[in-house]
Write an enzyme that holds these catalytic residues in place. Structure first.
Site, PDB file in Angstrom:
ATOM      1  N   ASP A 119     -14.843   6.288  12.327  1.00 48.20           N
ATOM      2  CA  ASP A 119     -14.884   6.031  13.766  1.00 48.20           C
ATOM      3  C   ASP A 119     -13.693   5.180  14.198  1.00 48.20           C
ATOM      4  O   ASP A 119     -13.831   4.246  14.979  1.00 48.20           O
ATOM      5  CB  ASP A 119     -16.199   5.353  14.149  1.00 48.20           C
ATOM      6  CG  ASP A 119     -16.476   5.414  15.654  1.00 48.20           C
ATOM      7  OD1 ASP A 119     -15.914   6.309  16.319  1.00 48.20           O
ATOM      8  OD2 ASP A 119     -17.239   4.573  16.158  1.00 48.20           O
TER       9      ASP A 119
ATOM     10  N   GLY B 185     -21.580  -5.155  24.426  1.00 43.21           N
ATOM     11  CA  GLY B 185     -21.505  -3.779  23.965  1.00 43.21           C
ATOM     12  C   GLY B 185     -22.855  -3.111  23.917  1.00 43.21           C
ATOM     13  O   GLY B 185     -23.864  -3.647  24.398  1.00 43.21           O
ATOM     14  N   ALA B 186     -22.868  -1.935  23.326  1.00 41.37           N
ATOM     15  CA  ALA B 186     -24.103  -1.157  23.228  1.00 41.37           C
ATOM     16  C   ALA B 186     -25.158  -1.893  22.417  1.00 41.37           C
ATOM     17  O   ALA B 186     -26.364  -1.763  22.682  1.00 41.37           O
ATOM     18  CB  ALA B 186     -23.799   0.201  22.594  1.00 41.37           C
ATOM     19  N   TYR B 187     -24.713  -2.686  21.434  1.00 42.09           N
ATOM     20  CA  TYR B 187     -25.665  -3.351  20.548  1.00 42.09           C
ATOM     21  C   TYR B 187     -26.059  -4.741  21.029  1.00 42.09           C
ATOM     22  O   TYR B 187     -27.068  -5.273  20.595  1.00 42.09           O
ATOM     23  CB  TYR B 187     -25.088  -3.465  19.136  1.00 42.09           C
ATOM     24  CG  TYR B 187     -25.144  -2.177  18.347  1.00 42.09           C
ATOM     25  CD1 TYR B 187     -26.151  -1.241  18.565  1.00 42.09           C
ATOM     26  CD2 TYR B 187     -24.190  -1.897  17.388  1.00 42.09           C
ATOM     27  CE1 TYR B 187     -26.201  -0.066  17.846  1.00 42.09           C
ATOM     28  CE2 TYR B 187     -24.232  -0.715  16.656  1.00 42.09           C
ATOM     29  CZ  TYR B 187     -25.248   0.200  16.896  1.00 42.09           C
ATOM     30  OH  TYR B 187     -25.300   1.371  16.181  1.00 42.09           O
ATOM     31  N   GLY B 188     -25.286  -5.374  21.894  1.00 38.23           N
ATOM     32  CA  GLY B 188     -25.669  -6.707  22.334  1.00 38.23           C
ATOM     33  C   GLY B 188     -24.524  -7.503  22.912  1.00 38.23           C
ATOM     34  O   GLY B 188     -23.454  -6.976  23.211  1.00 38.23           O
TER      35      GLY B 188
END
Length: 377
Positions: A171, A54-57
């Site tokens: 979210d 994902g965007a974070y890792g």
């Protein structure tokens, strides 16, 4: 997918491509490489395979040899390069420590960094789930009314716990709802969550909820949010389950508003009273007059009782929208709803920690403190 009678807290990731792995042990740590990312974790975790990126890792599945259970390990490399993102990660760790509920992802471990400050990577270990609702909706998997009912019930059950503790998720969308083969559902990704009782000037105009799931008050007002915004988002997910496509796939803010009004019709003067932005009111009043589209026209094959609930959730005016409690009590959940098995939070979440200006050393120290809950000195 089957509908179980009881909740199951175990799960395994199926049908994922395996990735090459090199492993070596060093004292009480083990290191392995996965998809070009090096993981160094406690030696009781045994790598299985990559399950996400994902965007974070990178996220991998692993076996916790102490308990013989499978877990998910997320590595967030260079976690403190963006201080706003790092603060969100800290917020999520604290929230997941607090939110002890079977329909909310459980944080099992935060790996202890090598020192209080000066490190770069964060490792978070959670429940392992097989897939997410987005993948299920857009798969060939048949979704019966019973499936949809059970997914919706679990979403609302987890949300009841959050809201009772003073937490708004902000979210909610299909990809933030994790599933396993037993159809157990867990809410995840709480990095954008906030409180609703003591809102501060907390940059509330920042990105909140993927556009397609944003409530009208978020798009048009963005100054004060209530729990009702989560109910709207869940209503959008409900519609996506019924139709196997997003209900309001807006291309931008204005298009999003127009799509909502194309279905719900032009709101009355009373129902626009909550909008503080006069230019937003003028924009809506200037739109072509639209009549409400019956839900039965959009979802002709859906259970009429389901559509009645959807009608109570997707209400333009947040003050008239059903609460989570009212949703759970709706006839659609007859046979599932039992207030004695729908726990609420014992205490309100303490948001006071969140009122600080982030710096890299301060955030590193705060994450280190969180890890000590799992690795006492």
């Amino acid at each position: 997918m089957s509908i179980p009678r009881t909740h199951s807290r175990s799960g395994s990731r199926a049908n994922e491509l395996s990735h090459s792995m090199k492993s070596k042990s060093q004292s009480n740590k083990t290191t392995f490489d996965c998809a070009g990312t090096s993981f160094t974790v406690d030696s009781h975790y045994q790598f299985i395979k990559q399950i996400g990126h994902g965007a974070y890792g990178v996220v991998v599945s692993a076996l916790d040899k102490r308990t013989n259970t499978k877990v998910a390990i997320k590595k967030i490399p260079k976690a403190f390069e963006d201080l706003i993102d790092a603060k969100r990660i800290l917020r999520e760790i604290k929230l997941l420590n607090y939110l002890d509920h079977e329909n909310i992802i459980s944080i099992l471990d935060v790996q202890k960094p090598p020192a209080r400050t000066g490190y770069e990577d964060i490792y978070i270990i959670t429940d392992l789930m097989e897939t997410d609702l987005h993948r299920v909706i857009y798969s060939m998997q048949e979704l019966s009314d019973e499936h949809i009912q059970y997914f919706m019930y679990q979403m609302l059950r987890g949300l009841l716990y959050m809201h009772s503790g003073g937490v708004i998720h902000r979210d909610l969308k299909p990809s933030n709802l994790l599933l396993n083969k037993n159809c157990d559902l867990k809410i995840c990704d709480l990095g954008l969550a906030r409180g609703y009782d003591n809102e501060r000037d907390d940059n509330l105009t920042e990105y909140v909820v993927t556009r397609w799931y944003r409530a009208p008050e978020v798009i048009l007002n963005a100054s004060h949010y209530t729990k009702a915004l989560d109910v709207w988002s869940v209503g959008c997910v409900f519609a996506e389950l019924l139709g196997r496509s997003p209900l309001f796939p807006g291309e931008d803010y204005l298009d999003q508003v127009q799509r909502i009004i194309a279905v719900l019709g032009i709101p009355s003067q009373e129902d626009m009273a909550f909008i503080g932005n006069e230019s937003a009111k003028r924009f809506i009043k200037g739109l072509p007059k639209r009549q409400r589209v019956p839900w039965s026209t959009l979802y002709a094959k859906a259970n009429p009782i389901a559509l009645d609930l959807l009608n109570k959730m997707l209400v333009f005016n947040p003050n008239k929208r059903f609460t989570v409690e009212e949703c759970l009590s709706h006839p659609y959940f007859e046979g599932l709803h039992n207030s004695e098995e729908e726990p609420t939070a014992p205490v309100q979440f303490d948001w006071s920690f969140d009122d600080f200006t982030p710096t890299k050393p301060l955030l590193q120290s705060m994450v280190y403190e969180e890890s000590l809950k799992y690795h006492p000195l």
